[in-house]
Design a protein around this motif. Structure first.
Motif, PDB file in Angstrom:
ATOM      1  N   LEU A 144       0.849  -1.190   0.000  1.00  0.00           N
ATOM      2  CA  LEU A 144       0.000   0.000   0.000  1.00  0.00           C
ATOM      3  C   LEU A 144       0.883   1.239   0.000  1.00  0.00           C
ATOM      4  CD1 LEU A 144      -2.474  -1.113   2.808  1.00  0.00           C
ATOM      5  CD2 LEU A 144      -3.011  -0.954   0.378  1.00  0.00           C
ATOM      6  N   ASN A 145       0.522   2.238  -0.800  1.00  0.00           N
ATOM      7  CA  ASN A 145       1.251   3.492  -0.708  1.00  0.00           C
ATOM      8  C   ASN A 145       0.694   4.314   0.453  1.00  0.00           C
ATOM      9  OD1 ASN A 145      -1.141   4.588  -1.660  1.00  0.00           O
ATOM     10  ND2 ASN A 145      -0.353   5.048  -3.700  1.00  0.00           N
ATOM     11  N   THR A 146       1.241   5.508   0.646  1.00  0.00           N
ATOM     12  CA  THR A 146       0.843   6.316   1.799  1.00  0.00           C
ATOM     13  C   THR A 146      -0.641   6.649   1.761  1.00  0.00           C
ATOM     14  OG1 THR A 146       3.062   7.284   1.774  1.00  0.00           O
ATOM     15  CG2 THR A 146       1.406   8.387   3.114  1.00  0.00           C
ATOM     16  N   LEU A 147      -1.144   6.981   0.577  1.00  0.00           N
ATOM     17  CA  LEU A 147      -2.566   7.296   0.455  1.00  0.00           C
ATOM     18  C   LEU A 147      -3.414   6.065   0.758  1.00  0.00           C
ATOM     19  CD1 LEU A 147      -4.426   9.647  -0.207  1.00  0.00           C
ATOM     20  CD2 LEU A 147      -4.389   8.937  -2.606  1.00  0.00           C
ATOM     21  N   GLY A 148      -2.916   4.886   0.382  1.00  0.00           N
ATOM     22  CA  GLY A 148      -3.635   3.653   0.694  1.00  0.00           C
ATOM     23  C   GLY A 148      -3.728   3.415   2.190  1.00  0.00           C
ATOM     24  N   GLU A 149      -2.624   3.640   2.907  1.00  0.00           N
ATOM     25  CA  GLU A 149      -2.652   3.517   4.369  1.00  0.00           C
ATOM     26  C   GLU A 149      -3.640   4.508   4.970  1.00  0.00           C
ATOM     27  OE1 GLU A 149       1.960   2.084   5.235  1.00  0.00           O
ATOM     28  OE2 GLU A 149       1.398   4.185   5.484  1.00  0.00           O
ATOM     29  N   MET A 150      -3.638   5.718   4.437  1.00  0.00           N
ATOM     30  CA  MET A 150      -4.541   6.752   4.934  1.00  0.00           C
ATOM     31  C   MET A 150      -6.000   6.346   4.716  1.00  0.00           C
ATOM     32  SD  MET A 150      -4.770  10.662   3.562  1.00  0.00           S
ATOM     33  CE  MET A 150      -6.306  11.574   3.679  1.00  0.00           C
ATOM     34  N   ASN A 151      -6.303   5.804   3.550  1.00  0.00           N
ATOM     35  CA  ASN A 151      -7.681   5.407   3.255  1.00  0.00           C
ATOM     36  C   ASN A 151      -8.154   4.290   4.179  1.00  0.00           C
ATOM     37  OD1 ASN A 151      -8.094   7.245   1.197  1.00  0.00           O
ATOM     38  ND2 ASN A 151      -7.353   5.866  -0.401  1.00  0.00           N
ATOM     39  N   ILE A 152      -7.281   3.317   4.437  1.00  0.00           N
ATOM     40  CA  ILE A 152      -7.680   2.208   5.304  1.00  0.00           C
ATOM     41  C   ILE A 152      -7.850   2.689   6.740  1.00  0.00           C
ATOM     42  CG2 ILE A 152      -6.822   0.068   6.340  1.00  0.00           C
ATOM     43  CD1 ILE A 152      -5.824  -0.702   3.570  1.00  0.00           C
ATOM     44  N   ASP A 168      -8.249  13.887   9.012  1.00  0.00           N
ATOM     45  CA  ASP A 168      -7.573  13.378  10.202  1.00  0.00           C
ATOM     46  C   ASP A 168      -6.402  12.464   9.873  1.00  0.00           C
ATOM     47  OD1 ASP A 168      -9.240  14.770  11.833  1.00  0.00           O
ATOM     48  OD2 ASP A 168     -10.579  13.100  12.254  1.00  0.00           O
ATOM     49  N   GLN A 169      -6.540  11.660   8.819  1.00  0.00           N
ATOM     50  CA  GLN A 169      -5.489  10.693   8.518  1.00  0.00           C
ATOM     51  C   GLN A 169      -4.300  11.315   7.786  1.00  0.00           C
ATOM     52  OE1 GLN A 169      -8.759   9.886   8.314  1.00  0.00           O
ATOM     53  NE2 GLN A 169      -8.636   8.581  10.107  1.00  0.00           N
ATOM     54  N   ALA A 170      -4.268  12.646   7.693  1.00  0.00           N
ATOM     55  CA  ALA A 170      -3.128  13.313   7.056  1.00  0.00           C
ATOM     56  C   ALA A 170      -1.826  13.028   7.780  1.00  0.00           C
ATOM     57  CB  ALA A 170      -3.363  14.822   6.998  1.00  0.00           C
ATOM     58  N   CYS A 171      -1.921  12.556   9.022  1.00  0.00           N
ATOM     59  CA  CYS A 171      -0.702  12.205   9.760  1.00  0.00           C
ATOM     60  C   CYS A 171       0.077  11.100   9.049  1.00  0.00           C
ATOM     61  CB  CYS A 171      -1.041  11.783  11.185  1.00  0.00           C
ATOM     62  SG  CYS A 171      -2.305  10.503  11.314  1.00  0.00           S
ATOM     63  N   ALA A 172      -0.562  10.375   8.128  1.00  0.00           N
ATOM     64  CA  ALA A 172       0.139   9.326   7.387  1.00  0.00           C
ATOM     65  C   ALA A 172       1.273   9.886   6.540  1.00  0.00           C
ATOM     66  CB  ALA A 172      -0.846   8.568   6.487  1.00  0.00           C
ATOM     67  N   PHE A 173       1.219  11.182   6.230  1.00  0.00           N
ATOM     68  CA  PHE A 173       2.208  11.768   5.329  1.00  0.00           C
ATOM     69  C   PHE A 173       3.419  12.338   6.054  1.00  0.00           C
ATOM     70  CE2 PHE A 173      -1.680  11.700   2.880  1.00  0.00           C
ATOM     71  CZ  PHE A 173      -1.234  11.191   1.668  1.00  0.00           C
ATOM     72  N   VAL A 529       5.684   0.857  -4.393  1.00  0.00           N
ATOM     73  CA  VAL A 529       4.325   1.178  -4.817  1.00  0.00           C
ATOM     74  C   VAL A 529       4.322   2.588  -5.393  1.00  0.00           C
ATOM     75  CG1 VAL A 529       1.926   1.377  -4.085  1.00  0.00           C
ATOM     76  CG2 VAL A 529       3.441  -0.234  -2.932  1.00  0.00           C
ATOM     77  N   TRP A 530       3.661   2.763  -6.531  1.00  0.00           N
ATOM     78  CA  TRP A 530       3.600   4.087  -7.144  1.00  0.00           C
ATOM     79  C   TRP A 530       2.792   5.033  -6.270  1.00  0.00           C
ATOM     80  CZ3 TRP A 530       7.193   4.652 -10.444  1.00  0.00           C
ATOM     81  CH2 TRP A 530       7.546   3.642 -11.336  1.00  0.00           C
ATOM     82  N   GLU A 531       3.324   6.233  -6.068  1.00  0.00           N
ATOM     83  CA  GLU A 531       2.648   7.248  -5.263  1.00  0.00           C
ATOM     84  C   GLU A 531       1.784   8.170  -6.114  1.00  0.00           C
ATOM     85  OE1 GLU A 531       2.733   8.340  -1.828  1.00  0.00           O
ATOM     86  OE2 GLU A 531       3.363   6.298  -1.453  1.00  0.00           O
TER      87      GLU A 531
END
Length: 644
Positions: A144-152, A168-173, A529-531
């Motif tokens: 999973l890319n960073t956006l994928g982690e954020m979505n989950i 809220d999940q912007a902390c993933a970045f 994983v492509w970002e």
């Protein structure tokens, strides 16, 4: 495996994440936009695979409220806990999603440190959700890319009683400012940079805030406004917010702290006028008292609320570092919990390293009399330049100010002195046309930018690079291979493309290019994983030196847009962070302790160690690479380097 997930601070654009999502029902609603940054406070944890889902803590900060938790990896049980509203409901929500969609096993998470205040508008619940998602992702190689982690993390939190927004999940970045845009179901994230240091203070007001009521009340105006007050809320969270965010980006880019601070105050006034009247939970007496405090006003450019607003947290933009500390001390002395956050500009890469210490065994016997970095190459303008001059011009045309050349011995230094420091005799100079005479001055000017270090022991590429550690200092540096040439397919040199990408991502970076499966055993191969949608930025998840083709085909393939397998190697350019040199130092010292003076110090192993801790980005550059390291490659380069 060690992980860190920061909290997040919304600088501008609160509530526009969920408001922008309503565009799926009402196209007249404007997209949401927010400027969000991770903060230095967060959750530190160690994670490993387990047969069940387990959470433990040894963090002193939460020992009074923490109870160890474990649960079978059972979908029904995890969903039940998620709905229970218990302390671990968020974690269970993410775990249930991972089990349902990815059929993973369990994980054991031990929180080792918790520096993030809870229930204060800094997304502690989102941070724990991201932590759980990242643990599953990395332990089970879910790619999973960073956006994928954020979505989950978001979808997992939705399985609880919480109704969070996508913000809220912007902390993933990580700890850096980002622009997030919310257009229906579509989310885009773009990294931002700041021109000058910006000194923020944010504080937990230690008062009461009812986030559930705030969100419930504000959502009543969506998707279709029925009253003038609801229309005003749409305006504030729509077109007026877009205008404020656009101005904020400009002020950050120019380093205009005063205007940015005043804009914070303006944004708060707009919120108070058009949004706060929609909920009694937004009256916020303590927030407004602190914003108007006469003891704080002379020290700050402006301030506003945080997160969903209410009496949760406050943020100020201080005038300077000294004022930042004074505001922090004052807030702490008055019963609040204050923290500092300094957003700093990403260093534009000013320095570069070019290792040329090798003998050039594969080009023997020519290398008996001339170093391979001085081999002549015909260029498109009709000149014949030595390899090193082409490389140095690439760097200077990319804005590099200082260059360190890594040589094998002091004797090799003489050839550089002859070429870059000693003017041509007058009788030779007179034979050149005026353009060439001017170019002679250009060569001497390049020589003034050069520094030299020596790799006296041949102990590997990483050992060679480490010789430039003192030159690099505490800044990122660009590394170019000394036997490789580059030609851009655009008007930007390949090195400049790297530098500009680094300013966006601010992480260890390598250039990458696809190679045939048959060649993977000759190179270091990267998997990830492509970002981005264009498949140009790879979030690198592993790096393997010279793997067998069978291993690469099974474990290291990266899918392109057509779903086909591709294999990526380093393109020959790197941007090394200070952490890489620290890792090389550690590797060298460990060999000394072990009494091992034979085993080579490899750069790849140091890069992989840093990647595991801090991440690595692979970037596809728009250009071609020309190898000079063997006879066939040299012949091909001489024949094709001038071709369009």
């Amino acid at each position: 495996m060690k992980l860190f997930v920061p909290g997040r601070l919304c600088l501008f654009g609160e509530h526009t994440d969920w408001a922008g999502h309503y565009r799926t029902m009402n196209a007249d609603i404007k997209p949401g936009a927010a400027i969000v940054t991770g903060i230095e406070q967060g959750i530190y944890a160690e994670v490993e695979k387990s047969s069940i889902f387990e959470l433990y803590s040894s963090a002193d900060e939460i020992k009074d409220i923490w109870q160890d938790f474990s649960c079978r990896m059972d979908e029904i049980e995890l969903k039940r806990i998620a709905k229970s509203g218990s302390f671990f409901c968020y974690c269970a929500g993410v775990a249930s999603y991972m089990l349902e969609w990815y059929k993973v096993g369990g994980v054991r998470i031990r929180i080792t440190d918790m520096t993030l205040p809870m229930k204060s508008g800094l997304s502690s619940s989102a941070a724990i959700c991201v932590l759980v998602a990242r643990a599953f992702n990395q332990l089970y190689n879910l790619n999973l890319n960073t956006l994928g982690e954020m979505n989950i993390a978001y979808l997992g939190e939705l399985r609880t009683s919480s109704r969070c927004g996508r913000l809220d999940q912007a902390c993933a970045f990580g700890v850096k400012p980002n622009l997030m845009t919310f257009d229906g179901d579509e989310i885009e994230v773009r990294s931002l940079n700041v021109k000058k240091p910006l000194h923020w203070v944010f504080a937990d007001l230690c008062a009461e805030k009812d986030t559930i009521k705030i969100l419930s009340d504000l959502n009543k105006a969506y998707p279709f406004p029925n009253t003038d007050a609801e229309k005003a809320e749409h305006e504030a969270l729509g077109e007026q917010n877009l205008e404020i965010v656009d101005r904020a980006i400009k002020y950050m880019a120019t380093g205009d702290a005063e205007s940015l601070g005043k804009l914070m105050t303006e944004a708060e006034a707009l919120f108070d006028e058009k949004v706060a009247p929609m909920s009694t939970a937004l009256w916020s007496p303590k927030l407004h008292a602190i914003l108007k405090d006469p003891n704080i006003q002379p020290l700050v450019w402006g301030g506003k609320g945080v997160g969903s607003h209410g009496d949760g947290s406050v943020q100020f933009l201080a005038r300077d570092e000294e004022s930042q500390q004074k505001v922090t001390d004052y807030l702490n002395e008055n019963g609040m919990k204050a923290y500092t956050l300094t957003l700093k500009p990403v260093h534009t890469v000013r320095r570069a390293i070019v290792p040329v210490a090798g003998f050039g065994t594969r080009l023997y016997p020519a290398t008996r009399v001339i170093k391979k970095d001085f081999f002549p190459v015909p260029c498109a303008d009709g000149m014949v330049r030595p390899v090193i001059l082409i490389l140095l011009e690439e760097l200077i045309n990319s804005g590099i100010e200082e260059i360190c050349v890594i040589l094998g011995s002091e004797e090799e230094r003489q050839q550089y002195a002859d070429f870059f420091e000693r003017p041509l005799p007058d009788d030779h100079l007179k034979k050149l046309n005026p353009e060439a005479q001017e170019y002679e001055n250009h060569i001497l000017d390049i020589g003034k930018r050069l520094h030299y270090v020596y790799q006296r022991e041949k102990r590997g590429f990483g050992h060679a690079v480490y010789q430039a550690a003192q030159f690099a200092g505490n800044e990122p540096v660009l590394l170019l291979l000394g036997d490789t040439l580059y030609r851009s397919d655009s008007n930007k040199p390949c090195a400049l493309q790297m530098i500009e990408d680094y300013e966006h991502y601010n992480r260890l970076m390598v250039s990458i290019h696809p190679i045939p499966l048959a060649d993977v055993s000759r190179y270091g191969i990267l998997h990830g994983v492509w970002e981005d949608k264009e498949n140009t930025v790879l979030n690198v998840t592993s790096m393997v030196e010279k793997p067998k083709a069978s291993y690469a085909e099974e474990y290291l393939a990266v899918r392109n847009k057509k779903g086909e397998k591709e294999y990526y190697s380093v393109f020959g350019q790197y941007i090394l962070t200070p952490e890489v040199f620290a890792q090389l130092h550690e590797d060298i010292m460990q060999k000394e302790i072990d009494g091992d003076h034979v085993t080579e110090i490899e750069l790849t192993s140091a890069l992989e160690a840093v990647r595991k801790r801090s991440g690595m980005v692979g970037v596809r550059l728009r250009g071609r690479m020309f190898d000079m390291g063997n006879p066939n490659a040299l012949s091909n380069t001489i024949q094709t380097f001038t071709e369009p």
